[in-house]
Design an enzyme around this catalytic site. Structure first.
Site, PDB file in Angstrom:
ATOM      1  N   ASN A   1       9.174   4.160   3.293  1.00 33.95           N
ATOM      2  CA  ASN A   1       9.134   3.658   4.675  1.00 33.95           C
ATOM      3  C   ASN A   1      10.489   3.066   5.009  1.00 33.95           C
ATOM      4  O   ASN A   1      11.243   2.671   4.121  1.00 33.95           O
ATOM      5  CB  ASN A   1       8.104   2.523   4.796  1.00 33.95           C
TER       6      ASN A   1
ATOM      7  N   ARG B   1       0.829  -1.219   0.000  1.00 36.60           N
ATOM      8  CA  ARG B   1       0.000   0.000   0.000  1.00 36.60           C
ATOM      9  C   ARG B   1       0.861   1.266   0.000  1.00 36.60           C
ATOM     10  O   ARG B   1       0.892   2.023  -0.967  1.00 36.60           O
ATOM     11  CB  ARG B   1      -0.949  -0.025   1.215  1.00 36.60           C
ATOM     12  N   ASP B   2       1.631   1.489   1.063  1.00 33.58           N
ATOM     13  CA  ASP B   2       2.368   2.755   1.187  1.00 33.58           C
ATOM     14  C   ASP B   2       3.461   2.832   0.122  1.00 33.58           C
ATOM     15  O   ASP B   2       3.725   3.896  -0.437  1.00 33.58           O
ATOM     16  CB  ASP B   2       2.994   2.859   2.592  1.00 33.58           C
TER      17      ASP B   2
ATOM     18  N   HIS C   1       9.158   6.904   8.012  1.00 31.67           N
ATOM     19  CA  HIS C   1       9.752   7.031   6.677  1.00 31.67           C
ATOM     20  C   HIS C   1      11.220   7.390   6.879  1.00 31.67           C
ATOM     21  O   HIS C   1      11.589   8.012   7.879  1.00 31.67           O
ATOM     22  CB  HIS C   1       8.983   8.068   5.858  1.00 31.67           C
TER      23      HIS C   1
ATOM     24  N   CYS D   1       4.561   9.328   0.644  1.00 33.23           N
ATOM     25  CA  CYS D   1       3.172   9.794   0.650  1.00 33.23           C
ATOM     26  C   CYS D   1       3.054  10.793  -0.483  1.00 33.23           C
ATOM     27  O   CYS D   1       3.751  11.800  -0.490  1.00 33.23           O
ATOM     28  CB  CYS D   1       2.800  10.449   1.983  1.00 33.23           C
TER      29      CYS D   1
ATOM     30  N   HIS E   1       5.464   4.194  12.682  1.00 27.95           N
ATOM     31  CA  HIS E   1       5.500   4.137  11.213  1.00 27.95           C
ATOM     32  C   HIS E   1       6.475   5.212  10.728  1.00 27.95           C
ATOM     33  O   HIS E   1       6.127   6.389  10.661  1.00 27.95           O
ATOM     34  CB  HIS E   1       4.065   4.402  10.724  1.00 27.95           C
TER      35      HIS E   1
HETATM   36  P1  HMG Z   1     -13.313  14.290  -1.917  1.00 27.84           P
HETATM   37  O1  HMG Z   1     -13.195  14.630  -3.363  1.00 27.84           O
HETATM   38  O2  HMG Z   1     -13.351  15.397  -0.903  1.00 27.84           O
HETATM   39  O3  HMG Z   1     -14.524  13.281  -1.696  1.00 27.84           O
HETATM   40  O4  HMG Z   1     -12.103  13.332  -1.556  1.00 27.84           O
HETATM   41  P2  HMG Z   1     -16.071  13.519  -1.553  1.00 27.84           P
HETATM   42  O5  HMG Z   1     -16.490  12.823  -0.317  1.00 27.84           O
HETATM   43  O6  HMG Z   1     -16.405  14.975  -1.722  1.00 27.84           O
HETATM   44  O7  HMG Z   1     -16.656  12.720  -2.827  1.00 27.84           O
HETATM   45  C1  HMG Z   1     -16.400  13.143  -4.174  1.00 27.84           C
HETATM   46  C2  HMG Z   1     -16.687  11.978  -5.121  1.00 27.84           C
HETATM   47  O8  HMG Z   1     -15.732  10.946  -4.888  1.00 27.84           O
HETATM   48  C3  HMG Z   1     -18.053  11.327  -4.940  1.00 27.84           C
HETATM   49  O9  HMG Z   1     -18.464  10.852  -6.230  1.00 27.84           O
HETATM   50  C4  HMG Z   1     -17.773  10.138  -4.085  1.00 27.84           C
HETATM   51  O10 HMG Z   1     -18.669   9.058  -4.232  1.00 27.84           O
HETATM   52  C5  HMG Z   1     -16.409   9.734  -4.597  1.00 27.84           C
HETATM   53  P3  HMG Z   1     -19.558  11.664  -7.081  1.00 27.84           P
HETATM   54  O11 HMG Z   1     -20.752  11.703  -6.174  1.00 27.84           O
HETATM   55  O12 HMG Z   1     -18.967  13.005  -7.314  1.00 27.84           O
HETATM   56  O13 HMG Z   1     -19.693  10.795  -8.285  1.00 27.84           O
HETATM   57  N1  HMG Z   1     -15.643   9.033  -3.551  1.00 27.84           N
HETATM   58  C6  HMG Z   1     -15.084   7.820  -3.660  1.00 27.84           C
HETATM   59  N2  HMG Z   1     -15.012   6.925  -4.652  1.00 27.84           N
HETATM   60  C7  HMG Z   1     -14.377   5.763  -4.412  1.00 27.84           C
HETATM   61  N3  HMG Z   1     -13.810   5.450  -3.218  1.00 27.84           N
HETATM   62  C8  HMG Z   1     -13.856   6.321  -2.201  1.00 27.84           C
HETATM   63  C9  HMG Z   1     -14.499   7.557  -2.414  1.00 27.84           C
HETATM   64  N4  HMG Z   1     -14.696   8.618  -1.603  1.00 27.84           N
HETATM   65  C10 HMG Z   1     -15.395   9.514  -2.298  1.00 27.84           C
HETATM   66  N5  HMG Z   1     -13.282   5.995  -1.026  1.00 27.84           N
HETATM   67  C11 HMG Z   1     -11.098  11.594  -0.265  1.00 27.84           C
HETATM   68  C12 HMG Z   1     -11.931  12.856  -0.230  1.00 27.84           C
HETATM   69  C13 HMG Z   1     -10.709  11.258   1.172  1.00 27.84           C
HETATM   70  C14 HMG Z   1     -11.909  10.470  -0.858  1.00 27.84           C
HETATM   71  C15 HMG Z   1      -9.827  11.850  -1.141  1.00 27.84           C
HETATM   72  O14 HMG Z   1      -9.209  13.005  -0.673  1.00 27.84           O
HETATM   73  C16 HMG Z   1      -8.856  10.711  -1.097  1.00 27.84           C
HETATM   74  O15 HMG Z   1      -9.122   9.647  -1.622  1.00 27.84           O
HETATM   75  N6  HMG Z   1      -7.664  10.917  -0.492  1.00 27.84           N
HETATM   76  C17 HMG Z   1      -6.687   9.866  -0.311  1.00 27.84           C
HETATM   77  C18 HMG Z   1      -5.298  10.383  -0.333  1.00 27.84           C
HETATM   78  C19 HMG Z   1      -4.345   9.256  -0.011  1.00 27.84           C
HETATM   79  O16 HMG Z   1      -4.615   8.095  -0.231  1.00 27.84           O
HETATM   80  N7  HMG Z   1      -3.140   9.609   0.521  1.00 27.84           N
HETATM   81  C20 HMG Z   1      -2.132   8.660   0.848  1.00 27.84           C
HETATM   82  C21 HMG Z   1      -2.481   7.770   2.013  1.00 27.84           C
HETATM   83  S1  HMG Z   1      -2.137   8.498   3.591  1.00 27.84           S
HETATM   84  C22 HMG Z   1      -0.477   8.113   3.895  1.00 27.84           C
HETATM   85  O17 HMG Z   1       0.203   7.631   3.026  1.00 27.84           O
HETATM   86  C23 HMG Z   1       0.083   8.344   5.271  1.00 27.84           C
HETATM   87  C24 HMG Z   1       0.332   7.030   6.049  1.00 27.84           C
HETATM   88  O18 HMG Z   1       1.202   6.170   5.339  1.00 27.84           O
HETATM   89  C25 HMG Z   1       0.946   7.364   7.417  1.00 27.84           C
HETATM   90  C26 HMG Z   1       2.171   8.281   7.315  1.00 27.84           C
HETATM   91  O19 HMG Z   1       3.148   7.947   6.630  1.00 27.84           O
HETATM   92  O20 HMG Z   1       2.098   9.346   7.949  1.00 27.84           O
HETATM   93  C27 HMG Z   1      -0.992   6.290   6.295  1.00 27.84           C
HETATM   94 MG    MG Z   2       3.349   6.289   5.340  1.00 23.90          MG
END
Ligand code: HMG
Ligand code: MG
Length: 304
Positions: free
Chosen positions: A247, A13-14, A207, A238, A205
């Site tokens: 990571n 995933r990450d 990096h 990220c 966790h």
């Molecule tokens: P948004 O655009 O604000 O979503 O995104 P919304 O709720 O306003 O919805 C807009 C549209 O998206 C809608 O469709 C929803 O149905 C659809 P429409 O009605 O317009 O046709 N939608 C989805 N479709 C499929 N799957 C979903 C989904 N949600 C809404 N889950 C959202 C908000 C959170 C979804 C977006 O910002 C997003 O996906 N962000 C993810 C970013 C990400 O993955 N970042 C990396 C992971 S975090 C990380 O790596 C850190 C970590 O490793 C720890 C560390 O290292 O610190 C964990």
């Molecule tokens: Mg991470």
């Protein structure tokens, strides 16, 4: 009994969410299957975030459908909201991982909401996951520093962590998203949290952006943490944290804990083989130090 730690593998995933190219579904499936065989009990397989935000993991459902599920292994996924939970439950994830940041700007860039607006989104996800019998992990990002705001006040970190526990998470993973932490900071945050939370519920966790991750793991271990996230070969980053690199390499954590005589239950040679194989699939070297030593040996240039 000898001491032991749990290494949770987040590479599929990450790691893969930050690859420039799309790793084919069959390669992702083989990666997860090989990790299962290497002895990992916890594998974060993919992510049910919006596929437009993270196109690299748009095949999350296909990957879940195609992996071979080894008994005793927990296959989890990242879930941002109720739509993500619905998708995750449809494919039968074993555990649900929610996430948010301790700093406003990273939270906004990453999930398009303020911190205050994120809790009402996560509340039904955590409740729904628990009703479905799934354990929930909560990630807090930017615990040790934010790419946009710099240092993050410990009070802000604590308030996000405590709120997530109130909402029902089982385990908290403290994220050093951009690899800025140093061991004294790790010890201080862990010791502060440990006044309110059982240490068995805290994971770290890191990096490895500045090469501090292994030192930070040792600091966490000395402070009593026993669960650490890592990524095979040191894949990852990220995409919403500019400059964040991978990571800490699971391979390097295995060198550390094997050398310290601390059991992980994971076959280090199998992990070394996976890293080597995955480098071939990506067509580039991976940042793991253990792998760099092995590459040297393969070229006949032993560095030890
Ligand atoms: P948004 O655009 O604000 O979503 O995104 P919304 O709720 O306003 O919805 C807009 C549209 O998206 C809608 O469709 C929803 O149905 C659809 P429409 O009605 O317009 O046709 N939608 C989805 N479709 C499929 N799957 C979903 C989904 N949600 C809404 N889950 C959202 C908000 C959170 C979804 C977006 O910002 C997003 O996906 N962000 C993810 C970013 C990400 O993955 N970042 C990396 C992971 S975090 C990380 O790596 C850190 C970590 O490793 C720890 C560390 O290292 O610190 C964990
Ligand atoms: Mg991470």
């Amino acid at each position: 009994m000898a001491d032991q730690v749990v290494l949770k593998e987040v590479g599929p995933r990450d790691g893969l969410q930050n690859e420039a190219g799309f790793v084919p579904t069959d390669v992702k499936v083989e990666l997860v299957n090989r990790l299962s065989e290497a002895g990992f009990q916890y594998i974060e397989v993919s992510s049910f975030v919006h596929p437009k935000w993270i196109p690299q993991l748009a095949d999350a459902a296909d990957v879940f459908h195609q992996i071979h599920r080894k008994e005793g292994v927990e296959y989890s996924a990242l879930v941002p909201n109720e739509r993500g939970l619905e998708r995750a439950l449809e494919v039968g994830v074993d555990a649900v991982n929610v996430f948010m940041s301790a700093s406003e700007t990273h939270n906004l860039k990453n999930i398009n909401k303020s911190i205050a607006d994120t809790f009402p989104v996560l509340e039904p996800v955590i409740r729904g996951a628990k009703q479905a019998g799934k354990p929930v992990r909560g990630y807090v990002s930017t615990v040790f520093g934010c790419p946009y705001e710099g240092p993050v006040a410990v009070e802000n970190v604590l308030s996000v962590c405590y709120r997530l526990f109130e909402l029902g998470i089982d385990e908290l993973s403290l994220g050093d998203t951009i690899g800025v932490a140093v061991p004294t900071q790790v010890r201080s945050v862990v010791e502060t949290l440990a006044k309110e939370v059982d240490l068995s519920r805290i994971a770290l966790h890191f990096h490895d952006t500045r090469g501090m991750a292994v030192a930070n793991v040792v600091a966490g271990y000395d402070a009593g943490v026993r669960v650490f996230d890592g990524s095979v070969g040191g894949l990852g980053g990220c995409p919403y944290a500019p400059g964040a690199s991978g990571n800490v390499a699971t391979d390097d954590l295995l060198y550390l804990f094997d050398g310290m005589g601390i059991a992980t239950g994971i076959d280090s040679q199998a992990v070394a083989d996976i890293t080597r194989w995955f480098e071939e699939k990506l067509g580039r070297p991976l940042p793991s130090h253990a792998r760099a030593v092995a590459r040297g040996r393969e070229r006949g240039a032993s560095c030890d």
